[in-house]
Design an enzyme around this catalytic site. Sequence first.
Site, mmCIF file in Angstrom:
data_model
loop_
_atom_site.group_PDB
_atom_site.id
_atom_site.type_symbol
_atom_site.label_atom_id
_atom_site.label_comp_id
_atom_site.label_asym_id
_atom_site.label_seq_id
_atom_site.Cartn_x
_atom_site.Cartn_y
_atom_site.Cartn_z
ATOM 1 N N LYS A 294 0.823 -1.166 -0.173
ATOM 2 C CA LYS A 294 0.030 -0.005 -0.027
ATOM 3 C C LYS A 294 0.872 1.466 -0.120
ATOM 4 C CE LYS A 294 -4.088 -2.219 2.083
ATOM 5 N NZ LYS A 294 -4.571 -2.659 3.434
ATOM 6 N N GLN B 176 -5.249 -1.480 9.411
ATOM 7 C CA GLN B 176 -5.494 -2.742 9.023
ATOM 8 C C GLN B 176 -5.881 -3.812 9.723
ATOM 9 O OE1 GLN B 176 -3.930 -3.611 5.800
ATOM 10 N NE2 GLN B 176 -4.083 -5.729 5.999
ATOM 11 N N ASP C 180 -11.585 2.864 3.696
ATOM 12 C CA ASP C 180 -11.948 1.615 3.623
ATOM 13 C C ASP C 180 -13.543 1.238 3.513
ATOM 14 O OD1 ASP C 180 -10.003 -0.623 4.070
ATOM 15 O OD2 ASP C 180 -9.836 -0.098 6.132
HETATM 16 N N1 GUN Z 1 -7.260 -6.683 5.836
HETATM 17 C C1 GUN Z 1 -7.361 -7.349 4.640
HETATM 18 N N2 GUN Z 1 -8.157 -6.943 3.837
HETATM 19 C C2 GUN Z 1 -8.315 -5.398 4.263
HETATM 20 C C3 GUN Z 1 -8.897 -4.295 3.885
HETATM 21 O O1 GUN Z 1 -9.437 -3.917 2.957
HETATM 22 N N3 GUN Z 1 -8.949 -3.227 4.754
HETATM 23 C C4 GUN Z 1 -8.233 -3.286 5.935
HETATM 24 N N4 GUN Z 1 -8.361 -2.168 6.774
HETATM 25 N N5 GUN Z 1 -7.783 -4.273 6.422
HETATM 26 C C5 GUN Z 1 -7.947 -5.331 5.866
#
Ligand code: GUN
Length: 294
Positions: A53, A97, A120
């Site tokens: 990311k 996350q 998100d």
């Molecule tokens: N963990 C796995 N996929 C995601 C996501 O799309 N967002 C977040 N915040 N954590 C994740």
Amino acid sequence: MTSTLIDGKSFSSGVRGRVASGVAGLAARGIVPGLAVVLVGEDPASEVYVRNKGIQTREAGMASWEHKLPAETGQAELLALVGKLNADPAVHGILVQLPLPAHMDAEAVINAIDPAKDVDGFHILNVGLLGTGQKSMVPCTPLGCLLMLRDRLGDLSGLNAVVVGRSNIVGKPMAQLLLGESCTVTIAHSRTKNLAEVCRSADILVAAVGRPRMIPGDWVKPGATVIDVGINRIEEDGRTRLVGDVDFDSAARVAGAITPVPGGVGPMTIACLLANTLTACCRANGLPDPELVG
Ligand code: GUN
């Protein structure tokens, strides 16, 4: 029938290119979109996601911050960090996350994020806005699936869409988005009766259950568009492989179009995270939402 491959790698690179152009346009006004990612603990898979990311955020020309906290961090300390990021005008997007360590209340943490910075789309306000068809932040994976479906099919209205999986992160928001496109939507899950038959009714079949190759080709309606959200690591023939929730080889003989794993939905998720960060930044500056696809 041999199906068309929906190439998420190339499609996501187009979306990232558009995001980068949008970011460059903002630079002329002295605005730099910024994304802060928070990782608690040392889950290796999460560390890889977070690193990717960060790399892609910087590649798009945005500011990127990674906050790594030890697994034993207390909830109050994490909430204090979220509060600081909420108050920081350079931060337009905040992503905590998941999964969080078991001693934390993930819902409380997500709902502490400023909804305008919730890239998100997991905050309860954004969930409600999406569910009532209002402007919101849209969860990245379902948004990526929708962009690919629109690109492949154009107008989705009246199509039968079956979403297999009812998670808050993918299944439920995916169903809401498809409803917003005027599809006839079914959410199927582990307790669904006659799952094979339900799947066979789908013009659009979205698989998001996290079970390797659970959906075989004879559950797929000939000509259907199949979106496979699953990313499952399996051991096969003495090596580790990534496979989806759909049995690709048999489904590809029946479907009209299908996403591969890897290289389908996966790359779209981070592209949509970048897009959401740009959107949040535009909204914070009173500018119109960016165009994500051409
Ligand atoms: N963990 C796995 N996929 C995601 C996501 O799309 N967002 C977040 N915040 N954590 C994740």
